[in-house]
Structure formats: structure tokens, C-alpha cells
Design a protein around this motif. Structure first.
Motif, PDB file in Angstrom:
ATOM      1  N   PHE A 114       0.837  -1.209   0.000  1.00 54.08           N
ATOM      2  CA  PHE A 114       0.000   0.000   0.000  1.00 54.08           C
ATOM      3  C   PHE A 114       0.865   1.249   0.000  1.00 54.08           C
ATOM      4  CE2 PHE A 114      -2.205   3.322   2.404  1.00 54.08           C
ATOM      5  CZ  PHE A 114      -3.245   3.546   1.538  1.00 54.08           C
ATOM      6  N   SER A 127      -8.129   8.261  -6.948  1.00 54.87           N
ATOM      7  CA  SER A 127      -8.012   7.066  -7.775  1.00 54.87           C
ATOM      8  C   SER A 127      -9.341   6.324  -7.796  1.00 54.87           C
ATOM      9  CB  SER A 127      -6.916   6.152  -7.233  1.00 54.87           C
ATOM     10  OG  SER A 127      -6.910   4.913  -7.914  1.00 54.87           O
ATOM     11  N   ASN A 173      -9.606   3.148  -8.751  1.00 51.16           N
ATOM     12  CA  ASN A 173      -9.423   1.696  -8.682  1.00 51.16           C
ATOM     13  C   ASN A 173      -8.667   1.216  -7.445  1.00 51.16           C
ATOM     14  OD1 ASN A 173      -7.395   3.143 -10.356  1.00 51.16           O
ATOM     15  ND2 ASN A 173      -6.301   1.215 -10.234  1.00 51.16           N
ATOM     16  N   THR A 174      -8.465   2.092  -6.445  1.00 50.85           N
ATOM     17  CA  THR A 174      -7.782   1.646  -5.240  1.00 50.85           C
ATOM     18  C   THR A 174      -8.138   2.559  -4.072  1.00 50.85           C
ATOM     19  OG1 THR A 174      -5.628   0.983  -4.319  1.00 50.85           O
ATOM     20  CG2 THR A 174      -5.694   3.023  -5.600  1.00 50.85           C
ATOM     21  N   LEU A 175      -7.575   2.262  -2.911  1.00 53.18           N
ATOM     22  CA  LEU A 175      -7.843   3.076  -1.727  1.00 53.18           C
ATOM     23  C   LEU A 175      -7.220   4.460  -1.841  1.00 53.18           C
ATOM     24  CD1 LEU A 175      -7.252   0.572   1.220  1.00 53.18           C
ATOM     25  CD2 LEU A 175      -9.416   1.631   0.606  1.00 53.18           C
ATOM     26  N   ASN A 176      -7.902   5.465  -1.287  1.00 56.87           N
ATOM     27  CA  ASN A 176      -7.397   6.827  -1.189  1.00 56.87           C
ATOM     28  C   ASN A 176      -7.478   7.266   0.258  1.00 56.87           C
ATOM     29  OD1 ASN A 176      -7.315   7.717  -4.266  1.00 56.87           O
ATOM     30  ND2 ASN A 176      -9.234   6.617  -3.951  1.00 56.87           N
ATOM     31  N   PRO A 206      -2.688   5.578  -9.439  1.00 58.34           N
ATOM     32  CA  PRO A 206      -2.306   5.129  -8.104  1.00 58.34           C
ATOM     33  C   PRO A 206      -3.113   5.831  -7.022  1.00 58.34           C
ATOM     34  CG  PRO A 206      -0.675   6.659  -8.963  1.00 58.34           C
ATOM     35  CD  PRO A 206      -1.632   6.369 -10.084  1.00 58.34           C
ATOM     36  N   ALA A 207      -3.028   5.303  -5.822  1.00 52.87           N
ATOM     37  CA  ALA A 207      -3.755   5.867  -4.679  1.00 52.87           C
ATOM     38  C   ALA A 207      -3.332   7.309  -4.417  1.00 52.87           C
ATOM     39  CB  ALA A 207      -3.507   5.013  -3.438  1.00 52.87           C
ATOM     40  N   GLU A 222      -8.346   6.874 -13.248  1.00 53.49           N
ATOM     41  CA  GLU A 222      -7.520   5.698 -13.037  1.00 53.49           C
ATOM     42  C   GLU A 222      -6.102   6.112 -12.684  1.00 53.49           C
ATOM     43  OE1 GLU A 222      -9.869   2.657 -16.079  1.00 53.49           O
ATOM     44  OE2 GLU A 222      -7.722   3.053 -16.323  1.00 53.49           O
ATOM     45  N   GLN A 238     -12.459   3.934  -1.134  1.00 53.35           N
ATOM     46  CA  GLN A 238     -12.295   3.334  -2.458  1.00 53.35           C
ATOM     47  C   GLN A 238     -13.607   3.450  -3.214  1.00 53.35           C
ATOM     48  OE1 GLN A 238     -10.555  -0.539  -2.664  1.00 53.35           O
ATOM     49  NE2 GLN A 238     -10.907  -0.755  -4.859  1.00 53.35           N
TER      50      GLN A 238
END
Length: 225
Positions: free
Chosen positions: A13, A36, A38-41, A106-107, A104, A74
Motif C-alpha cells: 500500500f 483514484s 481503482n484503489t484506496l485513497n 495510483p492511490a 484511473e 475506495q
């Protein structure tokens, strides 16, 4: 094995989190930030803790860190063009409305930085005192006030022995937020309300319509943060 997996996930992460965004925010003023899709923020507030996140169910998954006061979001919205609207309510009594733009990548690690210096100078001016009185007067009369949106953004309310506190309405402006509360005396004896009862973190002013309540009587209380 479990501990190894947890450590490995933490390292993965951390490796995808980009440079931290530092975003100025002001009470009641909506801002737009990119996250993002597509992932955790990560979301955090400088010198404060996020206590509650309000949004539309089904648009995002939320993981709260109650100790540090940061949250991880997310998005799960299928339409990438759709904005996600949130309200962050903090420990100090502030409310920050956000619009999340999905892309799209990275976090994102986002630090919200409340604008404090201008507000502090404004609080010492006569216009600040005038607006406080005008806001409380509008809440008492249940009338619209220019520059304020009337909604039901809840605030932290005190726990009063033998009484019930109900949140009725919120007036949200760019620098102030007013809340209309109703206190009901739930016992058979007289109840005396004082301003100190409602002086929670972030509260700037308190006005009690009727501080002395007979058995089962009600009173409106107006608090401003």
C-alpha cells in the motif's frame, strides 16, 4: 503467517501512494479533489480528526481509523464520470463538503488544510458579531438567510441527564454553521439549561430560548460552530 501478510500488504500500500496532496479547505465550502478510481485513497484533516463521513450508499467503500482520525475511501461507482459527493464531519465540529473526481491511477493521499488565519481575524471584527446575531435570529424564526443553505447536517450533541436532545435543522454557510436543537425535559422535576452544557469543541456561540424547563417541557437551543 497472518502478521507477515499484514506487513506485506502495508508495504504494498505504501509503495503505491503518490506524493501527498495538500488542499486548503474552508467550513461549508465545497471543494473538488481528484482520487483514484481503482484503489484506496487516504483522507485526513490537519490538526483534526474525521469522525463521520456522509455520502450516498453504494458509491464507495469506507475504512475508518478511529485512533488517527484519517479515513480510506475506495470508489465503487461504475460510471467514472459521476462525481462522489461527501460531507466530512470532524472532532472539532467542522463540516467539509467534498466532490471526488475519479480517474484511473495510483492511490491518492490527501491532507485537508483548514484556512484558520483569515477566520481568526474575521472573528474579531464587528461583521462577525453581526452575522452571529443574524444567524441565530434566522434559526429562531426558521427563515432563509442569504449565503446559507438549510439542510440537516447533524452535529455532535451533548448528553444531558433526564433530557432528550434532538437535532432539527442546520444552516450551512462559508464560515459558520448553525444548528437548531430541541431539548425535552424527560423527568418530573424542573431542569435548568446552561450554555456550558453545549460548549463542545468548535462551538462559537450558544443561545437558549428557555433555560428553565418544567416537567416534560421543551426548549429550542441554537448553537453555532
Amino acid at each position: 503467517m497472518v502478521k507477515i501478510l499484514i506487513c506485506t500488504m502495508s508495504l504494498l500500500f505504501c509503495s503505491v501512494v503518490v506524493a501527498q496532496q495538500k488542499v486548503p479547505v474552508q467550513e461549508g465550502t465545497e471543494i473538488t479533489i481528484t482520487v483514484s478510481s481503482n484503489t484506496l485513497n487516504r483522507l485526513a484533516v490537519e490538526n483534526d480528526r474525521i469522525m463521520t463521513v456522509k455520502g450516498i450508499t453504494g458509491q464507495f467503500q469506507l475504512d475508518k481509523d478511529g485512533e488517527s482520525g484519517q479515513v480510506f475511501i475506495q470508489p465503487i461507482a461504475t460510471d467514472k464520470q459521476e462525481l462522489i459527493h461527501l460531507f466530512l464531519l470532524t472532532e472539532k465540529g467542522h463540516t467539509y463538503p467534498l466532490s471526488l473526481v475519479l480517474q484511473e491511477g495510483p492511490a491518492e493521499s490527501i491532507l485537508l488544510m483548514p484556512i484558520e488565519s483569515e477566520v481568526s481575524q474575521w472573528e474579531q471584527s464587528s461583521s462577525y458579531e453581526t452575522l452571529l446575531r443574524t444567524l441565530i435570529h434566522a434559526m429562531h424564526n426558521q427563515t432563509p438567510l442569504e449565503g446559507f443553505i438549510v439542510n440537516k447536517v447533524k452535529t455532535k450533541t451533548p448528553v444531558i441527564k433526564h433530557a432528550r436532545v434532538t437535532h432539527l435543522q442546520t444552516y450551512t454557510g462559508t464560515q459558520l454553521q448553525g444548528h437548531v436543537l430541541e431539548v425535552t425535559n424527560a423527568c418530573k422535576e424542573e431542569l435548568v439549561l446552561s450554555e456550558e452544557i453545549f460548549q463542545l469543541n468548535g462551538i462559537r456561540a450558544v443561545s437558549i430560548l428557555n433555560p428553565i424547563l418544567s416537567a416534560h417541557a421543551k426548549s429550542r437551543v441554537y448553537v453555532v460552530n
